[in-house]
Scaffold this motif. Structure first.
Motif, short mmCIF file in Angstrom:
data_model
loop_
_atom_site.label_atom_id
_atom_site.label_comp_id
_atom_site.label_asym_id
_atom_site.label_seq_id
_atom_site.Cartn_x
_atom_site.Cartn_y
_atom_site.Cartn_z
N LEU A 43 0.85 -1.18 0.00
CA LEU A 43 0.00 0.00 0.00
C LEU A 43 0.89 1.24 0.00
O LEU A 43 1.60 1.49 0.97
N GLU A 44 0.83 2.00 -1.07
CA GLU A 44 1.71 3.17 -1.14
C GLU A 44 1.14 4.31 -0.32
O GLU A 44 -0.07 4.49 -0.19
N LEU A 45 2.05 5.11 0.22
CA LEU A 45 1.69 6.28 1.02
C LEU A 45 2.52 7.46 0.56
O LEU A 45 3.60 7.29 0.01
N ASP A 46 2.01 8.65 0.81
CA ASP A 46 2.80 9.86 0.59
C ASP A 46 2.44 10.82 1.70
O ASP A 46 1.41 11.49 1.64
N THR A 47 3.28 10.87 2.72
CA THR A 47 2.96 11.67 3.90
C THR A 47 3.85 12.91 3.96
O THR A 47 4.83 13.02 3.22
N THR A 48 3.51 13.83 4.84
CA THR A 48 4.20 15.11 4.84
C THR A 48 5.58 15.03 5.50
O THR A 48 5.84 14.19 6.36
N ASP B 135 -1.91 13.81 4.24
CA ASP B 135 -1.24 12.58 3.80
C ASP B 135 -2.08 11.92 2.72
O ASP B 135 -3.31 11.89 2.83
N TYR B 136 -1.41 11.37 1.72
CA TYR B 136 -2.12 10.59 0.70
C TYR B 136 -2.05 9.12 1.08
O TYR B 136 -0.98 8.59 1.33
N GLY B 137 -3.21 8.48 1.07
CA GLY B 137 -3.27 7.04 1.30
C GLY B 137 -3.03 6.28 0.02
O GLY B 137 -2.66 6.87 -1.00
N PRO B 138 -3.24 4.94 0.04
CA PRO B 138 -2.88 4.14 -1.14
C PRO B 138 -3.51 4.61 -2.46
O PRO B 138 -2.78 4.80 -3.43
N PRO B 139 -4.84 4.83 -2.54
CA PRO B 139 -5.34 5.24 -3.86
C PRO B 139 -4.87 6.64 -4.25
O PRO B 139 -4.55 6.88 -5.42
N SER C 250 -2.01 8.11 -3.35
CA SER C 250 -0.60 8.02 -3.73
C SER C 250 -0.44 7.44 -5.12
O SER C 250 0.38 7.90 -5.91
N GLN D 242 -1.58 9.92 -7.71
CA GLN D 242 -0.54 10.94 -7.86
C GLN D 242 0.66 10.39 -8.63
O GLN D 242 1.19 11.05 -9.53
N ALA D 243 1.09 9.18 -8.28
CA ALA D 243 2.25 8.58 -8.96
C ALA D 243 1.96 8.39 -10.45
O ALA D 243 2.82 8.62 -11.30
N ARG E 177 5.86 13.00 -16.66
CA ARG E 177 7.24 12.75 -17.10
C ARG E 177 7.27 12.36 -18.57
O ARG E 177 8.11 12.81 -19.33
N ARG F 158 8.77 18.51 -3.78
CA ARG F 158 7.99 19.18 -2.75
C ARG F 158 8.37 20.65 -2.62
O ARG F 158 9.55 20.99 -2.72
N THR G 155 3.31 18.98 -3.73
CA THR G 155 4.19 18.50 -4.78
C THR G 155 3.96 19.32 -6.04
O THR G 155 2.82 19.50 -6.46
N PHE H 115 -1.52 -3.25 -13.81
CA PHE H 115 -1.52 -3.34 -12.35
C PHE H 115 -2.90 -3.76 -11.85
O PHE H 115 -3.90 -3.09 -12.06
#
Lengths: 654, 654
Positions: free
Chosen positions: A68-73, B41-45, B47, B50-51, B58, B250, B269, B566
């Motif tokens: 489970l990916e995360l992106d936190t501050t 914070d971004y959780g799994p979906p 993140s 965003q990715a 890119r 960031r 970001t 995926f």
């Protein structure tokens, strides 16, 4: 990449660093303002290399393991790090030169000076100083700081110094200050006396909001962001463990005196995994797939005995023999190993070293580092720590938020105990507003108390008291019976296995492992980066920038882009040989030359970086071949079977 | 995605926010510690979304345009931002409630209170207050802050208020303070008097190094990292412009009172491009490819006249008519437009608005914002500014480092001028230690002075003087002749066109644009994210978690992974319908069901999220079809031509 470092020339760090600077892999940040130690900017090849390493990391870990990916501050309010222990303990002791104000890390100063004196003593005794142990990074650092004159020491002093050095990691700040006074340890650069050690927290402080109401820090690791979101992650995973969260992001450590290029910096990109697991079951469902992979381990017991010899052992055997504590930890060691090999790290210069008890971070229960060997010795690049339940427990206690897993028990736990049941109606009639108090008194009784009360009630009545009041109870008001309770839910705080990657260190050591020079010319550096991570996969080289090549350049670029192969064109006004040499330095694995033959016959040549061998073929066939080469589905010998070798007219003189 | 928002239900922000919170797209950071405004914070979906947006960014910009990627540090020493002007000017004026200490942005306070009073006046006059203009974000913000009682105002006061509001962006802090006193403007939440405005810099401050010797800031934009590396980038690009650098990273702004969720945050970001271009030639080599793409523009002149109607016009015509200043700027507007459409932004809710002169950042010469319409009105999501030569010039002047391009002139510039040539030997003999002084005097002469001297020398001799000394010159000592000079190198400071993307804003508005509810049930939210950016592409749903489905689940997962698609498995213990509903909320575009028919016949069904239509086919055919669907090479109607519709026995009841 069998050719890597197959050079006749010994590794020359200065040459590599000159290449990395010249080609702008990275450079000191704010260079035109004089630079700041420990801060580096990545230029185009360094950024692309890093982006490719991260992309492969995402694929290897997040996608393949369903993490489970995360992106936190990055900004974090102070209370979080007060709870985690970082405010109190994430610090080094530093001393100041009392004249110049220069700042030194106290443990490095003491160690460096004492080692230098021991070396001077050995020199004076006519013995060559022992070369520093290959595995002791701290010794290396200290060695750089101090050099002492050859002076003989008494046997007693030698023994004292050696004992001090052996315990260096255990001294408190005041003890380090005491050692400076006792042994007259001064700043070796100036011979000035140093101040008492003061603790320096390695976190960068800032303040969030306009009134300074929220003191905060820049995170020194991404991990806390995972722990604080644990309840949400667990919910996302339908309440089940094990699962892992993963995050790639910047972290910051205000190092006292950063040196060693990318190996010790103040701002860095990490990739961290927090694998949450049942503390009573650290098996791993995919362990069978990797159990035969062999790892090179340096465990705690070997280190305690002063040795550094590696045990080469399969993951399965390492777990069976108790060297690695559990399957999950061993599973991750193997996954780390295969990842590092995939991106091009030399397996002969990779080992897993277990932390000694006194070097572990305050939160760790066990820790294995993937260490990569480079010109600076062995460097920790991936930590794989068992943080146990430390973090979830402290945050849960501090905030009152349950950070636990609740699972249905397969076999419910059955217990029996005495239980009071009240006839609430009668109770209310008898005791009025004291009803609740009476219930409270009874409910507070332990098993023995309840049994006693049960016996009294069987006799007809019983009396209970509190706060000077007494109440008479009868079987009409309550009954006490032995009852059976079935507990079908188990609640526990998961343990955390944390693989934590320092991407800058890995990137730098990968550059060391892949750098070599052409045998015929030491000046011609090559970076044999695997196509998987090479910044550019294919270089397109038209014979010149003349317009007649433009349509072909556009065609080949477009076809490669469509095939998902990242290429660049170099039509600069210099010889093809020079352009290839420049791209060897950039690690570009393949080159395509477009010349007059291409215009006339629609053929082009394909060059391999490491061997400089060239093949020739029709444009579309060459594109198909290089696409497979870049994807890794064929190797160069296979490509050479498909396309004829090119060694005819040397349009491509090198 | 024609079905997007084709719902019968009006957009309901509260429902969307509940969904995003429930499915952990993002959440307030440090929630269990009470949270901090402006940090998420971004959780799994979130993140993954965003990715995926970043990966497409890119590809769309860095790869397709051959940009030079950079990765520079967040920590920045203070002198950099002193030079760039951020220390002096990157600030807002704030006031404090004199009793509670609450902090308010001064311009928002004044604007909010005056607008509320005007609204109250209109209400008192029996007129409905005008609805706020859709395009004025600031008005919206102010509206939230204040609500005034219906009180009639004099015509004079109404005119004063309106004039004040029109100039609001132009007032200094002291002027805002004066307005508060003059109109008795107080904190609307408490009715308390507010303090004098003080300037509050929006950069987070920290200190680099252990002794505080390097005050620093967290960057508020990534741009400075590009400018400081300009000389290296230019060298990397073989000394030629135009070229562009690009960076994703960031940035931080210490907003005084962040609100509005992801639209105004303290840590975010960004993806920034700095395109360096010859100020005398802002044409773009690929302009021809995009000149016919139509954009919806709101230019400065239209806004000045108080209107907000859009001009729909091709990029080519916009440049030809001078609405957009040059090809490069227009080229990027189109590339921004196609990028935003690709990831799923609704073109009907996207416009490009030119900045008014008084709202531009201190460094900008012109600026167009890509604004996206959402429930909060129009929000700036991509700024596309012409920063001219501002940044390179100030950094070059401050550091003494030339940040210029030198190009060979096709047609050298030929100039003629009088030039003195000395006979150094004779000069030395004649004037001894004064030789240098004499040369300096002559060299300091302008054209007229040289001509005069030339005339005098033609007469035999001339006298020059300085500091009371006089020197007699003769033709033997120097000659003055008209000479021709050829300048073949041109040196210039490039201009910078800067497309700057706020990824969090784009991500949030994309969620608004793709959110809708099933017609038959408003509770069943759907996110119609395009497959390109959807967090998970395919959901694999076995009928149950029973072991008999395991081999098929593993097979399908592995085959999809090999195809680069995926997927995730949902084998939780709930109905297939509920599992699909959960994944509709996660924006998963396709679902595969494995049931007993799959075990027996090796067939499986394929479900499309927006229509809920299902197809059926052999496992490998379904995998091939869904792979093409995810890659975008076919659409659902085409898939329905390849595979039979599934509406037989409802193993998949919803």
């Amino acid at each position: 990449m069998s050719s890597v470092n197959k050079t006749a020339h010994p590794f020359d760090k200065a040459r590599l660093e000159a290449l990395l600077n010249r080609r702008f892999f990275y450079a000191k940040a704010f260079e035109i303002y004089g630079g700041i130690s420990g801060l580096y900017d990545y230029g185009p090849p360094g950024s692309s290399l890093q982006a490719n390493i991260i992309a492969e990391w995402r694929k290897h870990f997040i996608v393949e393991e369903g993490m489970l990916e995360l992106d936190t501050t990055i900004l974090t309010p102070a209370p979080v790090f007060e709870t985690s222990g970082h405010v109190a303990r994430f610090a080094d002791w530093m001393v100041k030169d009392t004249v110049t104000g220069d700042v030194l890390r106290a443990d490095h100063l003491v160690g460096g000076v004492l080692e230098a004196r021991l070396a001077g003593h050995k020199e004076a005794k006519g013995l060559a100083a022992n070369p520093p142990a290959q595995d002791d990074k701290d010794k290396k650092k200290r060695k750089k700081q101090a050099k002492a004159a050859p002076v003989l020491l008494s046997d007693e002093i030698v023994a004292e110094y050696e004992s001090t050095l052996a315990q260096l990691d255990n001294y408190s700040g005041p003890e380090l200050g005491e050692l400076c006074r006792k042994y007259d340890i001064r700043n070796p650069d100036t011979s000035n006396v140093v101040s008492e050690p003061v603790q320096f927290n390695l976190m960068f402080a800032s303040s969030i909001g306009p009134t300074g109401q929220h003191p905060g820090y820049l995170r020194p690791e991404t991990a806390q962001g995972h722990f604080l979101n644990f309840a949400r992650l667990l919910d996302f995973n339908n309440g089940r463990v094990p699962f892992a969260s993963a995050q790639v992001g910047r972290s910051f450590r205000n190092e006292i005196s950063p040196r060693a290029g990318l190996l010790r910096v103040r701002e860095f990109t990490m990739a961290e995994i927090e694998h949450f697991v049942d503390p009573e079951d650290k098996s791993h469902v995919r362990f069978g797939e990797i159990k035969d992979v062999k790892l090179r381990l340096l465990d705690r017991h070997v280190q305690v005995s002063g040795r550094t010899d590696l045990t080469e052992i399969s993951a399965g055997e390492a777990v069976a023999r108790g060297i690695v504590a559990n399957e999950t930890l061993a599973y991750f060691l193997v996954r780390i190993y295969t990842f590092l090999l995939k991106i091009g790290i030399d397996p002969a210069r990779l080992r897993f070293r277990q932390h000694m008890a006194n070097e572990m971070a305050h939160y760790a229960a066990d820790c294995w580092d993937a260490e990569i060997q480079g010109s600076n010795g062995w460097t920790e690049c991936v930590g794989c720590a068992d943080r146990a339940a430390y973090d979830l427990t402290v945050h849960s206690e501090k905030t009152g938020t349950p950070l636990v897993v609740r699972t249905a028990l397969k076999d419910p736990i059955v217990t029996e105990k005495e239980t009071a049941e009240f006839d609430k109606k009668s109770l209310g009639k008898t005791f009025g507003k004291d009803t609740a108090l009476v219930q409270e008194i009874v409910n507070a009784l332990d098993e023995a108390g309840l049994l006693k009360l049960k016996g009294e009630l069987a006799q007809g009545s019983a009396t209970v008291e509190r706060d000077g009041k007494s109440f008479t109870l009868t079987p009409a008001l309550l009954t006490i019976e032995r009852k059976t309770f079935k507990q079908s839910i188990r609640e526990f705080t998961p343990n955390v296995i944390e693989p934590s990657f320092g991407l800058g260190r890995i990137l730098y050591l990968l550059l060391e492992h892949t750098f070599w020079s052409r045998e015929q010319d030491v000046e011609r550096g090559v970076l044999s980066l695997p196509p998987l991570v090479a910044p550019t996969k294919v270089l397109i080289v038209p014979l010149s920038a003349r317009e007649e090549f433009d349509p072909l350049v556009l065609e080949v670029s477009a076809k490669l882009r469509k095939a998902g192969v990242f290429s660049r064109v170099d039509d600069s006004n210099t010889s093809i040989g020079k352009r290839y040499a420049r791209n060897d330095e950039l690690g570009t694995p393949f080159g395509i030359t477009l010349d007059f033959a291409s215009v006339q016959n629609r053929t082009m040549t394909l060059r391999e970086r490491d061997t400089t061998d060239q093949l020739i073929g029709p444009i579309d066939e060459v594109i198909a071949t290089v696409t497979e080469l870049v994807q890794g589905s064929i190797d160069w010998p296979e490509a050479a079977r498909r396309l004829p070798r090119y060694d005819g007219v040397q349009a491509v003189a090198e």
